[in-house]
Motif scaffolding. Sequence first.
Motif, PDB file in Angstrom:
ATOM      1  N   GLU A 176      12.123  -4.292  11.019  1.00 52.70           N
ATOM      2  CA  GLU A 176      11.933  -2.966  11.646  1.00 52.70           C
ATOM      3  C   GLU A 176      11.320  -1.896  10.663  1.00 52.70           C
ATOM      4  O   GLU A 176      10.196  -0.987  10.925  1.00 52.70           O
ATOM      5  N   VAL A 177      11.582  -2.131   9.558  1.00 49.02           N
ATOM      6  CA  VAL A 177      11.015  -1.034   8.364  1.00 49.02           C
ATOM      7  C   VAL A 177       9.817  -1.527   8.105  1.00 49.02           C
ATOM      8  O   VAL A 177       8.604  -0.655   7.970  1.00 49.02           O
ATOM      9  N   LEU A 178       9.415  -2.892   7.856  1.00 50.29           N
ATOM     10  CA  LEU A 178       8.136  -3.295   7.639  1.00 50.29           C
ATOM     11  C   LEU A 178       7.033  -2.844   8.548  1.00 50.29           C
ATOM     12  O   LEU A 178       5.984  -2.570   8.362  1.00 50.29           O
ATOM     13  N   THR A 179       7.666  -2.911   9.926  1.00 54.92           N
ATOM     14  CA  THR A 179       6.554  -2.572  10.833  1.00 54.92           C
ATOM     15  C   THR A 179       6.230  -1.198  10.951  1.00 54.92           C
ATOM     16  O   THR A 179       5.008  -0.951  11.088  1.00 54.92           O
ATOM     17  N   VAL A 180       7.319  -0.479  10.478  1.00 57.86           N
ATOM     18  CA  VAL A 180       6.705   1.216  10.448  1.00 57.86           C
ATOM     19  C   VAL A 180       5.808   1.256   9.311  1.00 57.86           C
ATOM     20  O   VAL A 180       4.784   2.098   9.433  1.00 57.86           O
ATOM     21  N   MET A 181       5.892   0.421   8.218  1.00 57.55           N
ATOM     22  CA  MET A 181       5.105   0.774   7.084  1.00 57.55           C
ATOM     23  C   MET A 181       3.852   0.149   7.293  1.00 57.55           C
ATOM     24  O   MET A 181       2.506   0.629   7.015  1.00 57.55           O
ATOM     25  N   GLU A 182       3.481  -0.989   8.160  1.00 58.51           N
ATOM     26  CA  GLU A 182       2.446  -1.484   8.384  1.00 58.51           C
ATOM     27  C   GLU A 182       1.595  -0.608   9.363  1.00 58.51           C
ATOM     28  O   GLU A 182       0.296  -0.540   9.137  1.00 58.51           O
ATOM     29  N   ASN A 183       2.235  -0.009  10.481  1.00 57.45           N
ATOM     30  CA  ASN A 183       1.385   1.033  11.065  1.00 57.45           C
ATOM     31  C   ASN A 183       1.040   2.375  10.282  1.00 57.45           C
ATOM     32  O   ASN A 183      -0.053   2.603  10.515  1.00 57.45           O
ATOM     33  N   LEU A 184       2.023   2.734   9.302  1.00 58.41           N
ATOM     34  CA  LEU A 184       1.413   3.579   8.287  1.00 58.41           C
ATOM     35  C   LEU A 184       0.037   3.309   7.604  1.00 58.41           C
ATOM     36  O   LEU A 184      -0.966   4.035   7.792  1.00 58.41           O
ATOM     37  N   ALA A 185       0.038   2.090   7.216  1.00 57.80           N
ATOM     38  CA  ALA A 185      -1.118   1.376   6.565  1.00 57.80           C
ATOM     39  C   ALA A 185      -2.319   1.308   7.565  1.00 57.80           C
ATOM     40  O   ALA A 185      -3.397   1.857   7.107  1.00 57.80           O
ATOM     41  N   ARG A 186      -1.994   1.140   8.889  1.00 62.20           N
ATOM     42  CA  ARG A 186      -3.205   0.893   9.796  1.00 62.20           C
ATOM     43  C   ARG A 186      -3.573   2.307   9.985  1.00 62.20           C
ATOM     44  O   ARG A 186      -4.814   2.487  10.301  1.00 62.20           O
ATOM     45  N   ASP A 187      -3.004   3.379  10.011  1.00 63.92           N
ATOM     46  CA  ASP A 187      -3.376   4.906  10.083  1.00 63.92           C
ATOM     47  C   ASP A 187      -4.113   5.217   8.946  1.00 63.92           C
ATOM     48  O   ASP A 187      -4.258   6.683   9.161  1.00 63.92           O
ATOM     49  N   GLY A 188      -4.235   4.728   8.000  1.00 60.23           N
ATOM     50  CA  GLY A 188      -5.149   5.108   6.806  1.00 60.23           C
ATOM     51  C   GLY A 188      -4.056   5.800   5.702  1.00 60.23           C
ATOM     52  O   GLY A 188      -4.748   6.468   4.853  1.00 60.23           O
ATOM     53  N   MET A 189      -2.850   5.598   5.817  1.00 58.66           N
ATOM     54  CA  MET A 189      -2.177   6.241   4.874  1.00 58.66           C
ATOM     55  C   MET A 189      -2.415   5.526   3.425  1.00 58.66           C
ATOM     56  O   MET A 189      -2.580   4.254   3.205  1.00 58.66           O
ATOM     57  N   THR A 190      -2.585   6.301   2.052  1.00 56.29           N
ATOM     58  CA  THR A 190      -2.752   5.411   0.883  1.00 56.29           C
ATOM     59  C   THR A 190      -1.112   5.275   0.453  1.00 56.29           C
ATOM     60  O   THR A 190      -0.577   6.237   0.485  1.00 56.29           O
ATOM     61  N   MET A 191      -0.969   4.009   0.123  1.00 58.25           N
ATOM     62  CA  MET A 191       0.383   3.719  -0.043  1.00 58.25           C
ATOM     63  C   MET A 191       0.513   2.670  -1.531  1.00 58.25           C
ATOM     64  O   MET A 191      -0.557   1.839  -1.706  1.00 58.25           O
ATOM     65  N   ILE A 192       1.531   2.816  -2.157  1.00 59.39           N
ATOM     66  CA  ILE A 192       1.817   1.924  -3.256  1.00 59.39           C
ATOM     67  C   ILE A 192       3.294   1.502  -3.081  1.00 59.39           C
ATOM     68  O   ILE A 192       4.152   2.409  -2.671  1.00 59.39           O
ATOM     69  N   LEU A 193       3.478   0.228  -3.021  1.00 57.89           N
ATOM     70  CA  LEU A 193       4.600  -0.322  -2.575  1.00 57.89           C
ATOM     71  C   LEU A 193       5.174  -1.446  -3.587  1.00 57.89           C
ATOM     72  O   LEU A 193       4.500  -2.428  -3.695  1.00 57.89           O
ATOM     73  N   VAL A 194       6.355  -1.397  -4.024  1.00 55.75           N
ATOM     74  CA  VAL A 194       7.012  -2.272  -4.727  1.00 55.75           C
ATOM     75  C   VAL A 194       7.628  -2.921  -3.806  1.00 55.75           C
ATOM     76  O   VAL A 194       8.355  -2.576  -2.892  1.00 55.75           O
ATOM     77  N   THR A 195       7.470  -4.351  -3.879  1.00 56.81           N
ATOM     78  CA  THR A 195       8.108  -5.212  -2.836  1.00 56.81           C
ATOM     79  C   THR A 195       8.442  -6.694  -3.236  1.00 56.81           C
ATOM     80  O   THR A 195       7.988  -7.117  -4.097  1.00 56.81           O
TER      81      THR A 195
END
Lengths: 243, 219
Positions: A176-195
């Motif tokens: 559920e958390v990854l889904t939120v992040m994926e949506n953010l990425a799709r909406d064009g947010m610049t993201m750096i993630l340690v994973t």
Amino acid sequence: MPEVVVENVHKSFGALEVLKGVSLSVGRGEVFALIGRSGSGKSTLLRCMNGLEKINAGRIEIAGHALGGDARALRKLRTDVGIVFQSYNLFPHLTVGENIMLAPRIVKDVAKAKARDVAREVLQLVGLSEKFDSYPDQLSGGQQQRVAIARSLAMRPKVMLFDEVTSALDPELTEEVLTVMENLARDGMTMILVTHEMGFARRVATQTIFMHKGKIWEQGPSAALFADPQTPELRQFVKSDVK
Amino acid sequence: MTLKTFGLDQFGFLVFSLQWTILLTVIALVGGGLLGFAVALARTAHLKPVRIAAATYIQVIQGIPVLMILFLSYYGLSLAGFELPPLCAAGASMTIYASGYLAEIWRGCIQAVPKQQWEASESLAMTRLQQYRYVILPQAMRISLPPTVGFAVQVVKNTSITSIIGFVELARAGQLINNATFQPFRVFLAVAVLYFVVCYPLSQLSRLLERRLHAGSSR
Ligand SMILES: Nc1ncnc2c1ncn2[C@@H]1O[C@H](COP(=O)(O)OP(=O)(O)O)[C@@H](O)[C@H]1O
Ligand SMILES: [Mg+2]
């Protein structure tokens, strides 16, 4: 103009050099994944980017702000750069709504009604509209982490940093958390993630960086990097993750 | 007074003197609370010299008996030409004493708030003042209630020391009545009961708060 520029950054804790000349450049709307063994300096690199750690040498520019100014300049930078931690770090004495409204209210002087609207909007984004008046300890880990993401988003950041935000979560809650992040990425947010979620990095990140011993050991478009590792260290790392 | 027995009048005098004990306790907790709060903040400040100064203050206050603080403020200042009325000397001494202990208790409570709370609020661009006001102190205050109320019990009992400079609070009143009646057992039993009547509810409150704190987890 890239949204994030890191140039030859060095960082030591006492005698221990943790970052040994790291450079990278992230364009607007790009998603970078940082992978690597524990202790390779991923968190430190991320924490340097919003000034939680001071660098010893090099240059960092993020969301149009240069690191290294005075306290006021640093706060200005932080209004444009959100960070989410592994341990959520919600404020336990405040409700979900209050957690989200606090910084916009006191840092950006947003009017109360407006802050409430923003809080409802970001809560909806992470799928937790009904939790506005709950306290953090009434939520599951995954819900708390989504609130932490919403709390960052309420500041309207230009860049989001994520440090192993799903590492403390069970597999179902991780999704559920990854889904939120994926949506953010799709909406064009610049993201750096340690994973540690290699599948997620491969699918969502435009670029993946493999860190090893305080250096960028290997970097490339995610699909290519995972399909065809160039160094024995990354080959080993990818292999050990699969099993 | 000629020789009397310990009766209702005498008991009334004890109860009257209990008011001074309570007043002194309130002075110590309010004055010591304000001063101690400032010292606790200094103790957790960014600047090292400020932290060291605060730590030294706490060490010094905790390292000398309340009695010496009392003598120093009463006799010391009168030697220097300032004549303090007993209530002032007693109030000032108990304030200083309480500030040293409350500062240390509250420092512990501030530092008991996880450092991730500092990092999260800092990352949201809050100033240090905002971090204290909205994030750290509300959590520290919750943790601090049981030990603070517990310390108040110590203050109530320790006010008896001010009888030494002639301040007539409950303990001193007991001595005076005993001198007049020579019924020490009855007199001091009554004194002890009066202390107990004030302290027991406070101890219970402290224990209740502690249990609530554990049961209610983080909020
Ligand atoms: N505040 C600190 N003080 C001292 N050493 C630290 C500190 N933070 C991290 N380190 C050390 O720096 C190295 C890199 O840590 P970190 O950046 O957390 O790695 P990663 O996130 O890749 O696991 C580790 O050896 C760690 O022990
Ligand atoms: Mg890490």
